[in-house]
Design an enzyme around this catalytic site. Structure first.
Site, PDB file in Angstrom:
ATOM      1  CE  LYS A  19       0.931   5.054   8.211  1.00 49.45           C
ATOM      2  NZ  LYS A  19       0.863   4.131   7.100  1.00 49.45           N
ATOM      3  CG  ASP A  30       5.699   3.619   0.846  1.00 51.53           C
ATOM      4  OD1 ASP A  30       6.008   4.198   1.908  1.00 51.53           O
ATOM      5  OD2 ASP A  30       4.535   3.534   0.423  1.00 51.53           O
ATOM      6  CE1 TYR A  64      -3.735   2.451   0.606  1.00 52.52           C
ATOM      7  CE2 TYR A  64      -2.481   3.248   2.486  1.00 52.52           C
ATOM      8  CZ  TYR A  64      -3.533   3.394   1.605  1.00 52.52           C
ATOM      9  OH  TYR A  64      -4.381   4.476   1.724  1.00 52.52           O
TER      10      TYR A  64
HETATM   11  C1  LIG Z   1       0.227   4.621   5.666  1.00 50.05           C
HETATM   12  C2  LIG Z   1       0.992   4.372   4.442  1.00 50.05           C
HETATM   13  C3  LIG Z   1       0.953   5.239   3.329  1.00 50.05           C
HETATM   14  C4  LIG Z   1      -0.029   6.367   3.241  1.00 50.05           C
HETATM   15  O1  LIG Z   1       0.188   7.356   4.177  1.00 50.05           O
HETATM   16  P1  LIG Z   1      -1.036   8.320   4.565  1.00 50.05           P
HETATM   17  O2  LIG Z   1      -0.399   9.333   5.465  1.00 50.05           O
HETATM   18  O3  LIG Z   1      -2.077   7.477   5.208  1.00 50.05           O
HETATM   19  O4  LIG Z   1      -1.524   8.935   3.308  1.00 50.05           O
HETATM   20  C5  LIG Z   1       1.820   5.010   2.289  1.00 50.05           C
HETATM   21  N1  LIG Z   1       2.673   3.962   2.297  1.00 50.05           N
HETATM   22  C6  LIG Z   1       2.737   3.105   3.328  1.00 50.05           C
HETATM   23  C7  LIG Z   1       3.729   2.002   3.302  1.00 50.05           C
HETATM   24  C8  LIG Z   1       1.880   3.273   4.421  1.00 50.05           C
HETATM   25  O5  LIG Z   1       1.898   2.373   5.415  1.00 50.05           O
END
Ligand SMILES: *Cc1c(COP(=O)(O)O)cnc(C)c1O
Length: 431
Positions: free
Chosen positions: A271, A243, A148
């Site tokens: 995060k 990511d 994701y």
């Molecule tokens: C949470 C998450 C996102 C998206 O971040 P948001 O601040 O919710 O838009 C993207 N990549 C990874 C791996 C994530 O866990």
């Protein structure tokens, strides 16, 4: 749903919320649909604990889905936010603190020679993809099934997190023409990736990956997977985008890229780097980052980008991580939790697979190893739901989906891991 829920304040608040907010929530997984529960409304958090509107207390293993590595209300972060607010909440002009945060990120994650701050992980991943397309003059991207990267159109194809939780293949509203530019590939499958490159190599701008996948439940990269991926990107002239929205500053100050000794072209963070406020970043090689406006032709902007409150929180969080280095401790707690779960499940004759790395872990209700989305989906979701609900009643706040990682925070005490395992024993017994 237990009957006491119907008279609880959370139920009343949920009713009211559903009148004005679709599904009553501002992010789908919070609705707890997948585990056959209704959301409990949160009143406050402190350390490793959460308190709901009905006065119940929980040990929090979600940590707002990743940002809260210190637990709730770490004093230095709260103080930094409060102090910053006294000088104003947003200026739309550069501040000294933004450079300080960018430098802190770059020092800890050296592949990020330059950094741009944004407000969400979605925005950061979307911008990194645009930059990769701009840098290569290619349109296609490769992403892995179950990973994701936020909810930008190109990245919602075969996505993890809430998308897989709701058993939908992607999303309505994503133009077909755009979805066709996203090539998907099973996680941990280098042969499949090589085949994708053989078919479409000259058109592929980038491969984006969660170096340790946290959005199909926790799935670890196999030995050599990330290195092989990097080599294929190099061979075919595609950018390697890591990511690290979850793993950045969680698996160590240098994130997964330090742990696995890889050097991506671009990295996405979020995060933890916002200290619990809306902040994310993308960065990488200077030659690429200088293609961004105002220096280059790749446009990207944000009214609240580099917001002073979020930047202050981010600096305070990273400085505390640097001074305390809580990793050894939380990783140890997390390993105890995972090992304890394995033992309990084995004693009860319940076939489970517990994946764990650092402070991240997931219990899958399947006896088979879980190394990609297909194997994650073998998990018995009814059992996960029952596990979730039993743990909730015992005061443990778990992710309301099989396809999420849980996080042990530095707010947790050694004795609280014992409490967790005691609850887990009762919950497993009830399944
Ligand atoms: C949470 C998450 C996102 C998206 O971040 P948001 O601040 O919710 O838009 C993207 N990549 C990874 C791996 C994530 O866990």
């Amino acid at each position: 749903m237990s009957t006491d829920y119907l008279t609880a304040k959370s139920a009343v608040l949920f009713e009211e919320a559903q009148k004005y907010i679709p599904g009553g929530v501002n992010s789908p997984v919070r609705a707890c649909q997948a585990v056959g529960a209704s959301p409990r409304f949160v009143k406050k958090g402190q350390g490793a604990r959460l308190y709901d509107e009905d006065g119940r207390e929980y040990l929090d293993l979600v940590g707002s889905w990743g940002p809260l590595i210190f637990g709730h209300c770490p004093p230095s972060v709260i103080k930094a936010i409060t102090e910053a607010a006294k000088n104003g909440t947003t200026f739309g002009a550069p501040t000294e603190a933004e450079t300080r945060l960018a430098a802190l990120i770059s020092e800890n994650v050296p592949s990020m020679e330059m950094v741009r701050l944004v407000s969400s992980g979605t925005e950061a991943a979307m911008s990194a993809i645009r930059l990769a397309r701009g840098a290569t003059s290619r349109d296609k991207i490769v992403k892995f099934e179950g990973c994701y990267h936020g909810h930008a159109d190109s990245l919602l194809v075969a996505a993890g997190s809430g998308v897989v939780t709701q058993s939908i293949p992607g999303s309505l509203g994503v133009p077909k023409a755009l979805a066709e530019l996203t090539i998907t590939c099973p996680y941990n499958d280098l042969e499949a990736l090589e085949q994708r490159f053989k078919l479409a190599g000259p058109e592929i701008a980038a491969v984006i990956v969660e170096p340790v996948a946290g959005n199909m439940g926790l799935v670890l990269p196999k030995d050599g997977f990330l290195q092989g991926l990097a080599e294929l990107c190099q061979k075919y002239g595609a950018l390697f985008i890591c990511d690290e929205v979850i793993t950045g500053f969680r698996l160590g100050l240098g994130g997964a890229q330090e742990l696995y000794q890889i050097k991506p072209d671009l990295t996405v963070l979020g995060k933890i780097i916002g200290g619990g406020l809306p902040l994310a970043a993308f960065g990488g090689k200077k030659a690429y980052m200088e293609l961004l406006a105002p220096l280059g032709g790749v446009y990207q902007a944000g009214t609240l980008s580099g917001n002073p409150l979020a930047v202050a929180a981010g600096i305070a969080a990273i400085e505390r991580l640097q001074s305390e280095e809580p990793y050894g401790r939380i990783n140890h707690m997390s390993a105890r939790w995972a090992e304890g779960l394995r033992t309990l499940a084995k004693d009860k004759g319940l076939p489970v697979t517990v994946n764990q790395l650092g402070s991240m872990s997931t219990i899958f209700f399947t006896p088979d190893p879980v190394y990609d989305l297909a194997t994650a989906k073998k998990s018995d979701l009814k059992l996960y739901s029952a596990w979730f609900r039993a743990m909730l009643e015992l005061g443990v706040w778990l992710p309301p989906s099989q396809f999420e990682s849980l996080f042990i925070s530095a707010g947790i005490l050694f004795s609280e891991v014992d409490d967790l395992l005691e609850a887990a024993e009762k919950a497993l017994e009830s399944l």
